[in-house]
Structure formats: structure tokens, C-alpha cells
Scaffold this active site. Structure first.
Site, PDB file in Angstrom:
ATOM      1  N   THR A  88       0.840  -0.821  -0.104  1.00 19.48           N
ATOM      2  CA  THR A  88       0.220  -0.087   0.041  1.00 19.48           C
ATOM      3  C   THR A  88       0.517   1.161   0.031  1.00 19.48           C
ATOM      4  O   THR A  88       2.259   1.309   0.789  1.00 19.48           O
ATOM      5  CB  THR A  88      -0.998   0.019   0.846  1.00 19.48           C
ATOM      6  OG1 THR A  88       0.476   0.118   2.393  1.00 19.48           O
ATOM      7  CG2 THR A  88      -2.227  -0.825   1.495  1.00 19.48           C
ATOM      8  N   GLY A 103       8.111  11.359  24.659  1.00 22.48           N
ATOM      9  CA  GLY A 103       7.611  12.600  23.352  1.00 22.48           C
ATOM     10  C   GLY A 103       6.388  12.174  22.470  1.00 22.48           C
ATOM     11  O   GLY A 103       5.605  11.972  23.147  1.00 22.48           O
ATOM     12  N   ILE A 159       4.857  10.398  20.439  1.00 17.99           N
ATOM     13  CA  ILE A 159       4.470   9.838  19.468  1.00 17.99           C
ATOM     14  C   ILE A 159       3.769   8.340  21.466  1.00 17.99           C
ATOM     15  O   ILE A 159       2.950   8.573  21.307  1.00 17.99           O
ATOM     16  CB  ILE A 159       5.953   8.719  18.626  1.00 17.99           C
ATOM     17  CG1 ILE A 159       5.755   9.655  17.066  1.00 17.99           C
ATOM     18  CG2 ILE A 159       4.755   7.219  18.531  1.00 17.99           C
ATOM     19  CD1 ILE A 159       6.770   8.582  16.135  1.00 17.99           C
ATOM     20  N   HIS A 211     -17.972  34.171  18.357  1.00 17.59           N
ATOM     21  CA  HIS A 211     -17.718  33.666  19.709  1.00 17.59           C
ATOM     22  C   HIS A 211     -18.742  33.231  19.944  1.00 17.59           C
ATOM     23  O   HIS A 211     -19.783  33.022  19.171  1.00 17.59           O
ATOM     24  CB  HIS A 211     -17.730  35.989  20.073  1.00 17.59           C
ATOM     25  CG  HIS A 211     -18.305  34.696  21.616  1.00 17.59           C
ATOM     26  ND1 HIS A 211     -17.492  35.241  22.422  1.00 17.59           N
ATOM     27  CD2 HIS A 211     -19.788  35.089  22.513  1.00 17.59           C
ATOM     28  CE1 HIS A 211     -18.223  34.908  23.653  1.00 17.59           C
ATOM     29  NE2 HIS A 211     -19.200  35.127  23.548  1.00 17.59           N
TER      30      HIS A 211
HETATM   31  P1  FAD Z   1       8.089   7.670   5.387  1.00 15.35           P
HETATM   32  O1  FAD Z   1       6.055   8.023   5.872  1.00 15.35           O
HETATM   33  O2  FAD Z   1       8.519   6.544   6.206  1.00 15.35           O
HETATM   34  O3  FAD Z   1       7.916   7.376   3.694  1.00 15.35           O
HETATM   35  C1  FAD Z   1       9.115   6.089   3.497  1.00 15.35           C
HETATM   36  C2  FAD Z   1       8.035   5.024   2.718  1.00 15.35           C
HETATM   37  O4  FAD Z   1       9.422   4.211   1.951  1.00 15.35           O
HETATM   38  C3  FAD Z   1       7.903   4.135   3.440  1.00 15.35           C
HETATM   39  O5  FAD Z   1       6.543   3.501   2.713  1.00 15.35           O
HETATM   40  C4  FAD Z   1       9.620   3.267   3.144  1.00 15.35           C
HETATM   41  O6  FAD Z   1       8.306   1.517   3.404  1.00 15.35           O
HETATM   42  C5  FAD Z   1       9.279   3.161   1.552  1.00 15.35           C
HETATM   43  N1  FAD Z   1      10.985   2.978   1.422  1.00 15.35           N
HETATM   44  C6  FAD Z   1      11.539   3.050   2.369  1.00 15.35           C
HETATM   45  N2  FAD Z   1      13.134   2.450   1.595  1.00 15.35           N
HETATM   46  C7  FAD Z   1      12.347   2.304   0.446  1.00 15.35           C
HETATM   47  C8  FAD Z   1      13.777   1.255  -0.516  1.00 15.35           C
HETATM   48  N3  FAD Z   1      14.391   1.072  -0.598  1.00 15.35           N
HETATM   49  N4  FAD Z   1      12.610   0.583  -1.571  1.00 15.35           N
HETATM   50  C9  FAD Z   1      11.371   0.812  -1.828  1.00 15.35           C
HETATM   51  N5  FAD Z   1      10.325   1.152  -0.363  1.00 15.35           N
HETATM   52  C10 FAD Z   1      10.960   1.966   0.390  1.00 15.35           C
HETATM   53  N6  FAD Z   1       4.034  13.349  11.146  1.00 15.35           N
HETATM   54  C11 FAD Z   1       3.072  14.200  11.646  1.00 15.35           C
HETATM   55  O7  FAD Z   1       2.948  15.211  10.807  1.00 15.35           O
HETATM   56  N7  FAD Z   1       1.712  14.076  12.240  1.00 15.35           N
HETATM   57  C12 FAD Z   1       1.812  13.221  12.900  1.00 15.35           C
HETATM   58  O8  FAD Z   1       0.419  13.091  13.435  1.00 15.35           O
HETATM   59  C13 FAD Z   1       2.780  12.014  13.368  1.00 15.35           C
HETATM   60  N8  FAD Z   1       1.831  11.404  13.974  1.00 15.35           N
HETATM   61  C14 FAD Z   1       3.073   9.637  14.179  1.00 15.35           C
HETATM   62  C15 FAD Z   1       2.437   8.476  14.659  1.00 15.35           C
HETATM   63  C16 FAD Z   1       3.662   7.804  14.927  1.00 15.35           C
HETATM   64  C17 FAD Z   1       2.999   6.522  15.583  1.00 15.35           C
HETATM   65  C18 FAD Z   1       4.417   8.229  13.943  1.00 15.35           C
HETATM   66  C19 FAD Z   1       5.237   6.543  14.087  1.00 15.35           C
HETATM   67  C20 FAD Z   1       4.841   9.178  13.029  1.00 15.35           C
HETATM   68  C21 FAD Z   1       4.217  10.206  12.659  1.00 15.35           C
HETATM   69  N9  FAD Z   1       4.575  11.271  12.470  1.00 15.35           N
HETATM   70  C22 FAD Z   1       3.143  11.969  12.441  1.00 15.35           C
HETATM   71  C23 FAD Z   1       5.587  11.355  11.761  1.00 15.35           C
HETATM   72  C24 FAD Z   1       4.841  10.852  10.294  1.00 15.35           C
HETATM   73  O9  FAD Z   1       4.764   9.889  10.077  1.00 15.35           O
HETATM   74  C25 FAD Z   1       6.242  10.934   8.969  1.00 15.35           C
HETATM   75  O10 FAD Z   1       6.545  12.360   9.357  1.00 15.35           O
HETATM   76  C26 FAD Z   1       6.103  10.428   8.031  1.00 15.35           C
HETATM   77  O11 FAD Z   1       4.968   9.541   7.617  1.00 15.35           O
HETATM   78  C27 FAD Z   1       7.178  10.941   6.847  1.00 15.35           C
HETATM   79  O12 FAD Z   1       7.219  11.097   5.630  1.00 15.35           O
HETATM   80  P2  FAD Z   1       8.078  10.783   4.382  1.00 15.35           P
HETATM   81  O13 FAD Z   1       7.616  10.404   3.316  1.00 15.35           O
HETATM   82  O14 FAD Z   1       9.830  11.246   4.841  1.00 15.35           O
HETATM   83  O15 FAD Z   1       8.599   8.993   5.173  1.00 15.35           O
END
Ligand code: FAD
Length: 467
Positions: free
Chosen positions: A40, A184, A186, A445
Site C-alpha cells: 500500500t 515524546g 509518539i 464567539h
Molecule cells: P515515510 O512515511 O517513512 O515513508 C517512506 C516510505 O519509503 C515507506 O513507505 C517505506 O516503505 C518506503 N521505503 C523505504 N525504503 C525503501 C526502499 N529501499 N525501497 C522501497 N521503498 C522504500 N507526523 C505528523 O506530521 N503528524 C502526526 O500526527 C504524526 N504521527 C505519527 C505517529 C506515529 C506513531 C509515527 C511513527 C509517526 C508519526 N508522524 C506524524 C511522523 C510521520 O509519520 C513522518 O514524519 C512521515 O511519515 C515521514 O514521511 P516520509 O515520506 O519522509 O517517509
């Protein structure tokens, strides 16, 4: 079966940063390939982060509000918790969003390649998928491979009773006694959920306050509000964790150097996240990755290799979805030839706990550290009709103004739905609004956002003579 694909832009990783970059690139007419190792789209945020945690926090909030109604004359029966149904609901929420993303990718003709991608050269990426390998020959690449939870060598992470955030979101059981390691955002969000579901929660934090980056005044209020929910062990560090038949034995040492061992049914390790930069063979493309796994970029999100960009968690703090989304747009636009760079004045942060803690721009402490001449204006929600009517009279809105220009530099709020108030404050900072601009804006308000206008009015620079 192996195949070869050509792309003007390949995006590695489909989290908020990656899908935003891929969609923007496609919208700008570039032939775009999106690589994702899981089936997904949506990355951590949609699958095991922001969204599932908020679905569960919503349930927790309703449960707590229902409890509180007893004192207002409406008594509900004790809730019964059906974990399977809650899990299904959470999965439905995720499914709606991830399927939506799949549809949007299709609509834009973004080609999705499933499998694990690694660089094999400055213009090639090899993706190992279940149905064979795909070689992608690209003109430009955007690395959006995200981050993963930190693991420590002395913690038995392989034991099913030791969770990271993904494990906690699986909702396998409600442990009687849960330790949240790390106070923190999370850790506290997941602690909020498990408390409502029935766990007894200890939170251990090395610093002298939970959510160390947040404003001290807010955290004082937060700490008071959660005193019956969480047993907070501040200025305390975990020195040993041992998995035994009767539970997880955790030894903690407080600031006086006194140690004690407590047995927990489960431990949630929420001590931060590390970037995935070292897992991509980025050096084969010539991309520099630092010793922690971060990839350094300029304001156009370019790495040291000009046709390879990087965005999202992998380029550094704050590790937040909305930061990644904006970086993704910048990277795609720059590749398409538009002049754009990433230069936000502020990036908002919200702990979606109960109560919510939210801040944007400089905190009072940061202003002091940076030697800024500021004036702080606070509005206690005890004077807000809406807050009192919503059981949130303990809340507060705080604005930080530049003493010379009266411009707003920061804002922080705590209370029910406090995070929703940041929109106005963030916009005010980005637009260079001053106290008068905010005070003269008529706020409806009774609302909670009225507290932003009221805080501005507290600041004497908000009242000026009209010509
Ligand atoms: P990611 O979301 O980490 O996506 C990276 C993707 O790359 C993943 O799908 C992974 O499978 C894929 N990938 C990695 N390496 C490879 C590879 N070599 N080949 C193919 N695919 C690969 N942030 C907020 O702003 N608000 C919130 O409320 C919030 N709540 C959170 C709650 C939790 C429990 C957690 C863990 C995080 C939360 N965050 C929140 C943080 C947020 O999820 C991340 O900042 C965000 O997902 C980062 O986005 P990204 O696109 O950089 O990476």
C-alpha cells in the site's frame, strides 16, 4: 521476470513526502515512477503513524468525554472494549486513505513499482519485487525513504511484549501495566490510547519535562492534567531491560542515582526515529549519507548529486508529514524547471494527546536562547466561554511578539483541539502579521480560536490610533 522502465523522475518511497512529490511531478507533465516496498502507498504516516494513531486517539477521546459526562448529569454504562472491532475500524480508516492514494496515482498515470529499491548507479535503480526485478533508468530521482524507530542494543526488541510504535498500533492486547519509554509525542499519544483502553501507564523520560521541545508553561498544565492518567518518571533513564516469563523487567535510575526494577506486561519503546539513508546503496549513485543516515540537501532539496533530490524524514528534523509534503512539492517543481525553494518561516508541531499540546514558531525558551527581544502575551482559557462549556478551562493560548515590530514570532496552545488553533498563528507568522492585525481580526464567539485574538489584545502593542 525482470523488466526495464524509463522515468523522467523516480521517487523512492511513497510516504507523505514521496507521494506528494510524485503527484506534483506528474501534474507538471513529468513521466513519473513511484517505488514502494509495501503493497500500500502512504508510508509510515498513513499505515503505521499519523492516521492509525489519530483513529485510536479519537476513540480514546470519546471514551474519556463520556466518563466526564457523569459529573454533568449524564451517565453512560462502563464501556466494553472489543479490540478486534477497534482494530478493524483503524484498518478501515487506513484502507480508505491508502486506496484513495492508489486511485490518485492511477489517475495521474504515476507508475507504481512495488519492491525494495536500491541505487546501482547515478541514473539507475534496481527494484527487487515479489514478481521479479525492475531496473529503472531515470533522469532525476527523489529519495523519500523515510525513517524507522530507534532500537537500542540492550533492549530485547525481538520479544513480542517489547513494542515500537508499529507494534503498539497493532492492538494485540491491552497490557495491565505498560511502560512508555520516552515522553515524546509518539509515546504520549500511544499512552493516551492504552490508558483509555484500560492499561496502567508509567512514562519514563530522561529530561525534566515530557515533550522536551514544547513550551514549559504548557507542559506544566499538561503534566497537571495527566497526573491521574500517567505515572511520570522524569529525569530518569532506563539502564536495563530483561524479558522474563513473568514480564519485562525494567531497571531505571533517577537523577539521584537511585535504581529500581519494575516488572511490566509490555514496554513501548518510543525514543525517536532514525533515517533510512544507509539502506539504499546511495553511494553507488554518488549521494553522500551522513553517519546517522541523513542525506544533506540544499533549499531546492538537491543532494550533492544535482539530479538527485531527497525529502521528508530522511533529510532531517522535524520528522513530520507536513514538512515532507512541502519538501516533496519543492523537489518536483525544481525538477520540472520551476524556480522554487523550501524556506518556511515555521513548521507547526502538535501532540494529539488529551489535552492537545501545540506550538509553532519560536518558544519563549528559544527566544531567550536566541537573544530575541520579545514580549509574551497569554490568554488563559478560564476566561473563554467556549472552553468552560467544553470542560477545557485549564487551557491556554500564548503568543510571542517581537518587542520592536510587534510581529508575532511564535504561538503555543494547550487544551481540547488546541492544535486546530495553530493554522491562524502559523499564517500570521508567515505573513508577517503583528499584534494589531490579529487583534483587529474579528474572531467568532464563542470559539476556542477567539483565544488567539484575546491573547493578541493582551499585548499592549495591539492597540493603535486610527488615522
Ligand atoms: P515515510 O512515511 O517513512 O515513508 C517512506 C516510505 O519509503 C515507506 O513507505 C517505506 O516503505 C518506503 N521505503 C523505504 N525504503 C525503501 C526502499 N529501499 N525501497 C522501497 N521503498 C522504500 N507526523 C505528523 O506530521 N503528524 C502526526 O500526527 C504524526 N504521527 C505519527 C505517529 C506515529 C506513531 C509515527 C511513527 C509517526 C508519526 N508522524 C506524524 C511522523 C510521520 O509519520 C513522518 O514524519 C512521515 O511519515 C515521514 O514521511 P516520509 O515520506 O519522509 O517517509
Amino acid at each position: 521476470m525482470s523488466q526495464e522502465v524509463k522515468a523522467q523522475v523516480v521517487v523512492l518511497g511513497s510516504g507523505p513526502a514521496g507521494y506528494s512529490a510524485a503527484f506534483r511531478a506528474a501534474d507538471l507533465g513529468l513521466e513519473t515512477v513511484l517505488v514502494e516496498r509495501y503493497s500500500t502507498l502512504g508510508g509510515v504516516c498513513l499505515n503505521v503513524g499519523c492516521i492509525p494513531s489519530k483513529a485510536l486517539l479519537h476513540i480514546a477521546k470519546v471514551m474519556e468525554e463520556a466518563k466526564m459526562m457523569g459529573s454533568h448529569g449524564v451517565t453512560f454504562a462502563e464501556p466494553t472494549v472489543d479490540l478486534d472491532k477497534i482494530r478493524n475500524h483503524k484498518d478501515d480508516v487506513i484502507g480508505q486513505l491508502t486506496q484513495g492514494l492508489g486511485g490518485m496515482a492511477k489517475m495521474r498515470k504515476v507508475k507504481v513499482v512495488n519492491g525494495y529499491g536500491k541505487f546501482t548507479g547515478a541514473n539507475t535503480l534496481e527494484v527487487e519485487g515479489e514478481e521479479g526485478n525492475t531496473t529503472i533508468n531515470f533522469d532525476n530521482a527523489i529519495i523519500a525513504a523515510g525513517s524507522r524507530p530507534i532500537q537500542l542494543p540492550f533492549i530485547p526488541h525481538e520479544d513480542p511484549r517489547v513494542w515500537d510504535s508499529t507494534g503498539a498500533l497493532e492492538l494485540r492486547e491491552v497490557p495491565e501495566k505498560l511502560l512508555v519509554m520516552g515522553g515524546g509525542i509518539i509515546g504520549l499519544e500511544m499512552g493516551t490510547v492504552y490508558y483509555s483502553l484500560g492499561s496502567q501507564i508509567d512514562v519514563v523520560e530522561m529530561f525534566d519535562q515530557v515533550i522536551p521541545a514544547a513550551d514549559k508553561d504548557l507542559i506544566k498544565i499538561y503534566t497537571k492534567q495527566v497526573k491521574d492518567k500517567f505515572n511520570l518518571k522524569l529525569e530518569t533513564k532506563v539502564t536495563a531491560v530483561e524479558a522474563k516469563d513473568d514480564g519485562i523487567h525494567v531497571t531505571m535510575e533517577d537523577k539521584k542515582g537511585e535504581s529500581e526494577t519494575t516488572v511490566y506486561d509490555a514496554v513501548l519503546v518510543a525514543i525517536g526515529r532514525v533515517p533510512n539513508g544507509k539502506l539504499l546503496d546511495a553511494e553507488k549513485a554518488g549521494v553522500e549519507v551522513d553517519e546517522r543516515g541523513f542525506i544533506r540537501v540544499d533549499k531546492q532539496m538537491r543532494t550533492n548529486v544535482p539530479h538527485i533530490h531527497a525529502i521528508g524524514d530522511i533529510v532531517g528534523q522535524p520528522m513530520l508529514a507536513h514538512k515532507g509534503v512541502h519538501e516533496g512539492h519543492v523537489a518536483a517543481e525544481v525538477i520540472s524547471g520551476l524556480k522554487h525553494y523550501f524556506d518556511p518561516k515555521v513548521i507547526p508541531s502538535i501532540a494529539y494527546t488529551e489535552p492537545e499540546v501545540a506550538w509553532v514558531g519560536v518558544t519563549e525558551k528559544e527566544a531567550k536562547e536566541q537573544g530575541l527581544k520579545v514580549e509574551v502575551a497569554s490568554f488563559p482559557w478560564a476566561a473563554s466561554g467556549r472552553a468552560i462549556a467544553s470542560d477545557s478551562a485549564f487551557g491556554m493560548t500564548k503568543l510571542i511578539f517581537d518587542k520592536e515590530t510587534n510581529r508575532v514570532l511564535g504561538g503555543a496552545t494547550i487544551g481540547t483541539n488546541a492544535g486546530e488553533l495553530l493554522g491562524e498563528i502559523g499564517l500570521a507568522i508567515e505573513m508577517g502579521a503583528d499584534a494589531e492585525d490579529i487583534a483587529l481580526t474579528i474572531h467568532a464567539h464563542p470559539t476556542l480560536h477567539e483565544s488567539v485574538g484575546m491573547a493578541a489584545e493582551v499585548f499592549e502593542g495591539s492597540i493603535t490610533d486610527m488615522p
